[in-house]
Write a protein that holds these residues in place. Structure first.
Motif, PDB file in Angstrom:
ATOM      1  N   GLY A 244       0.799  -1.205   0.000  1.00  0.00           N
ATOM      2  CA  GLY A 244       0.000   0.000   0.000  1.00  0.00           C
ATOM      3  C   GLY A 244       0.837   1.263   0.000  1.00  0.00           C
ATOM      4  N   LEU A 245       0.149   2.374   0.291  1.00  0.00           N
ATOM      5  CA  LEU A 245       0.834   3.667   0.321  1.00  0.00           C
ATOM      6  C   LEU A 245       1.946   3.717   1.363  1.00  0.00           C
ATOM      7  N   PRO A 246       1.768   3.129   2.565  1.00  0.00           N
ATOM      8  CA  PRO A 246       2.890   3.136   3.526  1.00  0.00           C
ATOM      9  C   PRO A 246       4.149   2.488   2.974  1.00  0.00           C
ATOM     10  N   VAL A 460      -0.026  10.315  10.545  1.00  0.00           N
ATOM     11  CA  VAL A 460      -0.484   9.630   9.331  1.00  0.00           C
ATOM     12  C   VAL A 460      -0.003   8.189   9.307  1.00  0.00           C
ATOM     13  N   THR A 461       1.277   7.975   9.673  1.00  0.00           N
ATOM     14  CA  THR A 461       1.880   6.655   9.539  1.00  0.00           C
ATOM     15  C   THR A 461       1.383   5.683  10.600  1.00  0.00           C
ATOM     16  N   VAL A 519       8.639  17.744   4.269  1.00  0.00           N
ATOM     17  CA  VAL A 519       8.848  16.498   3.535  1.00  0.00           C
ATOM     18  C   VAL A 519       9.929  15.646   4.215  1.00  0.00           C
ATOM     19  N   ASN A 520      11.004  16.277   4.664  1.00  0.00           N
ATOM     20  CA  ASN A 520      12.076  15.530   5.321  1.00  0.00           C
ATOM     21  C   ASN A 520      11.557  14.786   6.546  1.00  0.00           C
ATOM     22  N   TRP A 521      10.870  15.515   7.422  1.00  0.00           N
ATOM     23  CA  TRP A 521      10.380  14.877   8.652  1.00  0.00           C
ATOM     24  C   TRP A 521       9.266  13.881   8.362  1.00  0.00           C
ATOM     25  N   TYR A 522       8.467  14.147   7.347  1.00  0.00           N
ATOM     26  CA  TYR A 522       7.412  13.197   6.984  1.00  0.00           C
ATOM     27  C   TYR A 522       8.026  11.871   6.541  1.00  0.00           C
ATOM     28  N   LEU A 523       9.120  11.940   5.784  1.00  0.00           N
ATOM     29  CA  LEU A 523       9.786  10.711   5.360  1.00  0.00           C
ATOM     30  C   LEU A 523      10.452  10.006   6.540  1.00  0.00           C
ATOM     31  N   VAL A 524      11.013  10.772   7.459  1.00  0.00           N
ATOM     32  CA  VAL A 524      11.605  10.158   8.655  1.00  0.00           C
ATOM     33  C   VAL A 524      10.545   9.378   9.430  1.00  0.00           C
ATOM     34  N   ALA A 525       9.341   9.934   9.510  1.00  0.00           N
ATOM     35  CA  ALA A 525       8.266   9.303  10.263  1.00  0.00           C
ATOM     36  C   ALA A 525       7.800   7.991   9.652  1.00  0.00           C
TER      37      ALA A 525
END
Length: 598
Positions: A244-246, A460-461, A519-525
């Protein structure tokens, strides 16, 4: 005086340090520092190194240090374990993230073309403690990522011996005695050989870099063309991400490892011709060029073979072999084995330079700033002790730690480093509003942007399936937008109009750096809790080092910079002296208001 962990280095102390081991260098430093608001001449920088790197040289250096790991190392792993046929989009997402932060990196390096990269930028803007954290992130990017590439190279040699040569039993018993996740002697040997080469003074030349980079690009183009000639849409069916998206977002975080290397261009800004123009162009050309190659290469790979059959360690050679293209399999395998060691060499070449800059600031022991082996042919000598210490650590990590553990940790650390650089640019370009309260200050707004971005990603994650997670994520996103708008409305520009000139300026400030931070922190999460825990443990160790040793020996916290905020005299023996600029050359350090640290 009570030590201040948030002490910012004054801009007058940001040029490169002349080595204290040479009396002539010291006298040169004394004479040149009389003009603190000056930059090196086009012919040389403060080290006496000539400016010789053209735009094409910078692009070759950037592509040479960037492309390779994303295709040779990550594409197969992401396709099989995370995103399946959506692997190309993982590289596009991480490429957008790299472009956002890359523009901030480009402006900082063009305006302050000094050694130290993110460590230097953060020291000027955020303070000493955050500079140490940034240096820790650079260590993940250089030393640990070099070890990861060496480890993967050892795995690829083993796969080549087993699949192509047919030496399965012998190779496994001799080169993987404890299994693939155990001791890897080939990775250790490659790392040790790299240490030996750098210890003896072997230097990377422009011609060698350009030739190897061209060879890399040819190998990648061969894989892309060969892959599309064997492309079958049946291998993409069903065309849905298996997790999926995750899984796609996690793959984007992992693929960010493939863009590491473009900041190598910023590291040699002091040797670039016309750095204010060429460095930003080279950074953007590197990121965009790598993104294009990664997208088409990963698309070709997933079209050659069903994603669940792709070899995560040797994607393209195994995929060619799967389709009966034995000769192409040999070419791909040998191309990977021949070009990957250059990434290890460049990584180890950069790491002692970071520790050297920290040692000059008193944040690491003096052994890291010792320069040995000076000759007329090599007047700057060699950082042999730093090479040995860093090389020993890299060799141990490469030999004993599997790549799967290192990859996500490296990506997370570098994303944090980019967020620190993005935050530094905001402080570099924006000023505090007169009379602003503590909770309306620029620093507070930047802190909120970082915290809310990470919180949005976590919401979100980890809790995206619940109504509470949706509400929290929307609230955090709205908070990020609000803080960016407040920075735009309340915090005036710090850069003088006449100082801009041809210097690259990040557009849409403060919105683009804020978007990069988000975006950086969203990817880290997107990473697992285990990886996030390792990252926190790593930062805790860096914090313990700083408060346990570094802050007590810091040059800035022991009076070495004079009055930082008062514009007092700077002690010449303790700070990095500035070189006198040539007539008519743009003065870069005036870009921060009146020349003081922000």
């Amino acid at each position: 005086m009570r030590p201040d962990p948030f002490l910012r280095k004054p801009i007058s102390a940001m040029a490169s340090h002349s080595s204290s081991s040479s009396s002539s260098s010291s006298s040169s430093a004394s004479s040149s520092s009389a003009s603190p608001s000056s930059t090196p001449t086009p012919a040389s920088n403060a080290h006496g190194i000539s400016r010789h790197m053209t735009l094409s040289d910078l692009i070759c250096l950037g592509l040479g240090g960037t492309i390779g790991s994303g295709i040779f190392v990550l594409s197969g792993y992401i396709a099989r374990n995370q995103a399946g046929p959506y692997t190309p989009y993982c590289f596009l997402i991480s490429g957008v993230c790299a472009v956002l932060s890359g523009s901030c990196y480009a402006e900082m390096s063009a305006n302050v073309p000094a050694s130290g990269s993110a460590y230097t930028f953060v020291y000027v803007s955020l303070g000493e403690y955050f500079a140490v954290l940034a240096a820790g992130c650079l260590t993940l990017e250089y030393l640990v990522s070099g070890a990861a590439v060496a480890r993967n190279w050892g795995d690829k040699v083993l796969d080549w011996l087993v699949v192509e040569v047919g030496a399965g039993d012998w190779a496994m018993s001799m080169l993987a005695p404890f299994g693939r996740d155990g001791f890897n002697p080939l990775a250790g040997l490659l790392s040790a050989a790299t240490v030996y080469l750098l210890y003896t003074g072997v230097k990377e030349s422009k011609r060698t870099t350009n030739v190897v980079t061209c060879l890399k690009v040819l190998v990648v183009l061969f894989m892309i063309v060969g892959g599309f000639s064997l492309f079958s849409t049946a291998n993409l069916t069903p065309y849905v991400p298996p997790h999926g998206l995750p899984g796609v977002l996690q793959g984007a975080t992992t693929s960010f490892f493939g863009y590491l290397g473009y900041d190598e261009v910023c590291c040699v800004a002091g040797e670039a011709l016309n750095p204010t123009r060429n460095v930003p162009r080279a950074v953007m050309a590197t990121i965009i060029g790598a993104a294009i190659l990664y997208f088409f290469a990963s698309m070709a790979l997933t079209g050659m073979q069903p994603y669940h059959l792709i070899d995560e360690n040797s994607g393209f050679p195994s995929a060619f072999h799967y389709n009966g293209a034995v000769a192409s399999s040999h070419v791909a395998a040998l191309g990977e084995l021949a070009t990957l060691p250059l990434v290890v060499l460049v990584s180890l070449l950069a790491q002692p330079r970071v520790f050297y800059m920290m040692a000059l600031d008193g944040l690491l022991p003096a052994a890291f700033k010792e320069v040995e082996g000076r000759t007329e042919q090599d007047p700057e000598g060699n950082l042999r002790k730093g090479v040995v210490i860093c090389g020993a650590a890299m060799t141990a990590i490469a030999a004993f730690v599997p790549f799967t553990i290192l990859g996500d940790l490296i990506s997370a650390g570098v994303l944090v480093s980019f967020s620190l650089t993005d935050s530094s640019l905001l402080l570099f370009r924006r000023a505090e509003r007169p009379g602003a309260s503590r909770f309306g200050s620029l620093k507070f707004l930047i802190s909120c942007t970082n915290v809310l971005s990470f919180a949005c990603g976590i919401s979100v994650t980890k809790f995206g399936d619940s109504w509470l997670g949706v509400v929290l994520s929307l609230a955090c996103f709205a908070g990020v937008c609000k803080t960016a708008h407040r920075m735009h409305r309340e915090c005036p520009e710090r850069v003088a109009a006449e100082a801009a000139g041809d210097t690259f300026r990040t557009p849409l400030l403060p919105f683009l750096p804020c978007a990069a931070i988000f975006v950086n922190w969203y990817l880290v999460a997107q990473l697992s809790l285990g990886v996030l825990g390792l990252l926190l443990l790593y930062f805790a160790l860096a914090t313990a080092l700083y408060f346990g040793w570094s802050i007590k020996h810091s040059v800035g916290n022991n009076g070495g910079w004079g009055k930082v905020d008062g514009g007092g005299d700077v002690e010449l023996e303790d700070v990095r002296s500035c070189s006198a600029g040539s007539e008519g050359e743009e003065d870069t350090v005036r870009l921060i208001g009146d020349g003081r640290s922000p």
